[in-house]
Design a protein around this motif. Structure first.
Motif, PDB file in Angstrom:
ATOM      1  N   UNK A 233       0.895  -1.301  -0.173  1.00 13.60           N
ATOM      2  CA  UNK A 233       0.046   0.030   0.003  1.00 13.60           C
ATOM      3  C   UNK A 233       0.887   1.249   0.061  1.00 13.60           C
ATOM      4  N   UNK A 234       2.234   1.103   0.436  1.00 14.75           N
ATOM      5  CA  UNK A 234       2.861   2.189   0.350  1.00 14.75           C
ATOM      6  C   UNK A 234       4.295   2.161  -0.390  1.00 14.75           C
ATOM      7  N   UNK A 235       4.234   1.078  -0.945  1.00 20.53           N
ATOM      8  CA  UNK A 235       5.509   0.754  -1.568  1.00 20.53           C
ATOM      9  C   UNK A 235       5.995   1.553  -2.597  1.00 20.53           C
ATOM     10  N   UNK A 236       5.215   2.400  -3.535  1.00 17.19           N
ATOM     11  CA  UNK A 236       5.513   3.615  -4.460  1.00 17.19           C
ATOM     12  C   UNK A 236       6.210   4.430  -3.735  1.00 17.19           C
ATOM     13  N   UNK A 237       5.535   4.854  -2.535  1.00 17.30           N
ATOM     14  CA  UNK A 237       6.028   6.086  -1.779  1.00 17.30           C
ATOM     15  C   UNK A 237       7.572   5.573  -1.229  1.00 17.30           C
ATOM     16  N   UNK A 238       7.446   4.405  -0.725  1.00 15.40           N
ATOM     17  CA  UNK A 238       8.963   3.908  -0.206  1.00 15.40           C
ATOM     18  C   UNK A 238       9.946   4.018  -1.333  1.00 15.40           C
ATOM     19  N   UNK A 239       9.565   3.472  -2.570  1.00 13.64           N
ATOM     20  CA  UNK A 239      10.784   3.722  -3.775  1.00 13.64           C
ATOM     21  C   UNK A 239      10.915   4.952  -4.369  1.00 13.64           C
ATOM     22  N   UNK A 240       9.832   5.788  -4.160  1.00 19.26           N
ATOM     23  CA  UNK A 240      10.069   7.122  -4.491  1.00 19.26           C
ATOM     24  C   UNK A 240      10.879   8.016  -3.589  1.00 19.26           C
ATOM     25  N   UNK A 241      10.949   7.668  -2.196  1.00 20.62           N
ATOM     26  CA  UNK A 241      11.972   8.091  -1.122  1.00 20.62           C
ATOM     27  C   UNK A 241      13.333   7.901  -1.487  1.00 20.62           C
ATOM     28  N   UNK A 242      13.450   6.612  -2.025  1.00 18.76           N
ATOM     29  CA  UNK A 242      15.002   6.173  -2.118  1.00 18.76           C
ATOM     30  C   UNK A 242      15.439   6.955  -3.440  1.00 18.76           C
ATOM     31  N   UNK A 243      14.414   7.240  -4.236  1.00 22.24           N
ATOM     32  CA  UNK A 243      15.141   8.130  -5.321  1.00 22.24           C
ATOM     33  C   UNK A 243      15.329   9.330  -5.170  1.00 22.24           C
ATOM     34  N   UNK A 244      14.434  10.096  -4.752  1.00 27.24           N
ATOM     35  CA  UNK A 244      14.543  11.493  -4.373  1.00 27.24           C
ATOM     36  C   UNK A 244      15.632  12.057  -3.378  1.00 27.24           C
ATOM     37  N   UNK A 245      15.691  11.051  -2.300  1.00 22.43           N
ATOM     38  CA  UNK A 245      16.351  11.302  -1.283  1.00 22.43           C
ATOM     39  C   UNK A 245      17.923  11.199  -1.597  1.00 22.43           C
ATOM     40  N   UNK A 246      18.252  10.672  -2.743  1.00 21.16           N
ATOM     41  CA  UNK A 246      19.592  10.501  -3.233  1.00 21.16           C
ATOM     42  C   UNK A 246      20.033  11.674  -3.970  1.00 21.16           C
ATOM     43  N   UNK A 247      19.091  12.271  -4.552  1.00 27.37           N
ATOM     44  CA  UNK A 247      19.285  13.490  -5.425  1.00 27.37           C
ATOM     45  C   UNK A 247      20.312  14.595  -4.518  1.00 27.37           C
ATOM     46  N   UNK A 248      21.112  15.040  -5.195  1.00 26.62           N
ATOM     47  CA  UNK A 248      22.289  15.772  -4.780  1.00 26.62           C
ATOM     48  C   UNK A 248      21.462  17.106  -4.143  1.00 26.62           C
ATOM     49  N   UNK A 249      20.628  17.707  -5.117  1.00 24.85           N
ATOM     50  CA  UNK A 249      20.099  18.950  -4.704  1.00 24.85           C
ATOM     51  C   UNK A 249      19.198  18.869  -3.280  1.00 24.85           C
ATOM     52  N   UNK A 250      18.627  17.727  -3.127  1.00 25.41           N
ATOM     53  CA  UNK A 250      18.082  17.389  -2.005  1.00 25.41           C
ATOM     54  C   UNK A 250      18.777  17.394  -0.666  1.00 25.41           C
ATOM     55  N   UNK A 251      20.076  16.368  -0.755  1.00 24.88           N
ATOM     56  CA  UNK A 251      21.007  16.288   0.093  1.00 24.88           C
ATOM     57  C   UNK A 251      21.559  17.468   0.530  1.00 24.88           C
ATOM     58  N   UNK A 252      21.731  18.470  -0.365  1.00 24.75           N
ATOM     59  CA  UNK A 252      22.585  19.648   0.027  1.00 24.75           C
ATOM     60  C   UNK A 252      21.442  20.681   0.809  1.00 24.75           C
ATOM     61  N   UNK A 253      20.176  20.157   0.795  1.00 18.23           N
ATOM     62  CA  UNK A 253      19.282  21.298   1.499  1.00 18.23           C
ATOM     63  C   UNK A 253      18.783  20.300   2.608  1.00 18.23           C
ATOM     64  N   UNK A 254      19.483  19.532   3.202  1.00 14.61           N
ATOM     65  CA  UNK A 254      18.908  18.530   4.455  1.00 14.61           C
ATOM     66  C   UNK A 254      20.135  18.693   5.308  1.00 14.61           C
ATOM     67  N   UNK A 255      19.494  18.991   6.548  1.00 11.32           N
ATOM     68  CA  UNK A 255      20.717  19.229   7.713  1.00 11.32           C
ATOM     69  C   UNK A 255      20.712  17.656   8.417  1.00 11.32           C
ATOM     70  N   UNK A 256      21.304  17.659   9.491  1.00  7.73           N
ATOM     71  CA  UNK A 256      21.632  16.291  10.130  1.00  7.73           C
ATOM     72  C   UNK A 256      20.362  15.911  10.846  1.00  7.73           C
TER      73      UNK A 256
END
Length: 281
Positions: A233-256
């Motif tokens: 029921x949430x698999x598409x979202x989990x897969x989505x997070x794995x993709x977008x969270x590894x994006x460099x622009x996202x990592x650069x706007x994410x504190x610890x």
């Protein structure tokens, strides 16, 4: 791109975290971004800025301007929100841009924009086809997704965190899970893998949910033992997070993560005094 080369000369973009980005973006620029590092509404705009900086064909720079909207209370623990007048005295340039004294806000060489989604849409308009698709129907799909998550996901993060009665927390957790199931279903109708629009087509749809998905995983797990089930029921979202969270622009706007969850302690005991806390309390 030219912007990638210019920015990479001093700092390797792939290794940047939010704290490093703040320092790297502190030089004066004509485009000023007023932000508070812990604010998810401002993080949306921050991600947009970093995405444009990375993908634009033209050099793109902005100045990160940190706004601390709190003053310590006498006990040294509770954070008390500054009044608008106090903010005006402490940050006159910021309040001139954001009349309510809330982040995020942009000052683009004298053109002032505030409110989270409006700032994101402004940046998308300034960088055509980088953050919004050109096709009218796909734009509508992005906007429908944004509306759903703004009403059926985002509020429940705060409500769960501030609720003090276990029975109330449980009911709110069920409501959040229902909202996330619908998010999953909506995304599956648009694309089956990658970003919301599919594969590597990053857009405002991704930007809008990203900060809260991050906080659901980090903050709600710590304070409320809330976990998103690893089911279909949430698999598409989990897969989505794995993709977008590894994006460099996202990592650069994410504190610890640790710094982030500690910043929500006042919400967890319902002592928070922010505008958001007052809105969802």
């Amino acid at each position: 791109s030219a912007s990638r080369s210019a920015y990479s000369r001093s700092i390797t973009m792939e290794s940047l975290a939010g704290e490093d980005t703040i320092e790297a973006r502190s030089d004066p620029r004509s485009l000023k971004f007023y932000c508070s590092w812990f604010c998810p509404y401002a993080q949306r705009v921050w991600i947009c800025l970093e995405e444009i900086a990375e993908t634009s064909a033209e050099p793109f720079h902005y100045q990160y301007c940190e706004i601390d909207p709190y003053a310590p209370a006498e006990d040294g623990n509770t954070k008390i929100s500054l009044s608008l007048e106090e903010k005006r005295r402490k940050y006159p340039n910021f309040v001139a841009v954001s009349p309510r004294g809330l982040v995020p806000a942009l000052d683009d060489n004298g053109k002032t924009v505030y409110e989270s989604l409006i700032c994101c849409e402004y940046l998308a308009d300034c960088a055509p086809n980088l953050l919004m698709p050109s096709d009218a129907y796909r734009k509508a799909q992005v906007r429908l997704w944004i509306e759903h998550n703004n009403t059926k996901v985002v509020p429940f993060f705060y409500k769960i965190l501030m609720a003090q009665v276990p029975e109330e927390q449980y009911a709110l957790k069920l409501a959040l899970l229902e909202g996330l199931r619908t998010s999953d279903q909506i995304m599956m109708k648009v694309s089956e893998s990658g970003c919301f629009l599919g594969e590597n087509e990053f857009s405002l749809a991704d930007v809008v949910l990203l900060p809260w998905w991050q906080r659901i995983l980090i903050v709600l797990s710590v304070y409320r033992e809330f976990f998103i089930p690893q089911t279909h029921e949430y698999q598409r979202l989990h897969d989505w997070w794995r993709v977008v969270s590894s994006r460099s622009s996202v990592r650069r706007a994410r504190v610890s993560d640790e710094r982030l969850y500690r910043s929500y302690s006042g919400y967890s005991n319902n002592s928070a005094t922010s505008w958001v806390a007052k809105t969802y309390r």
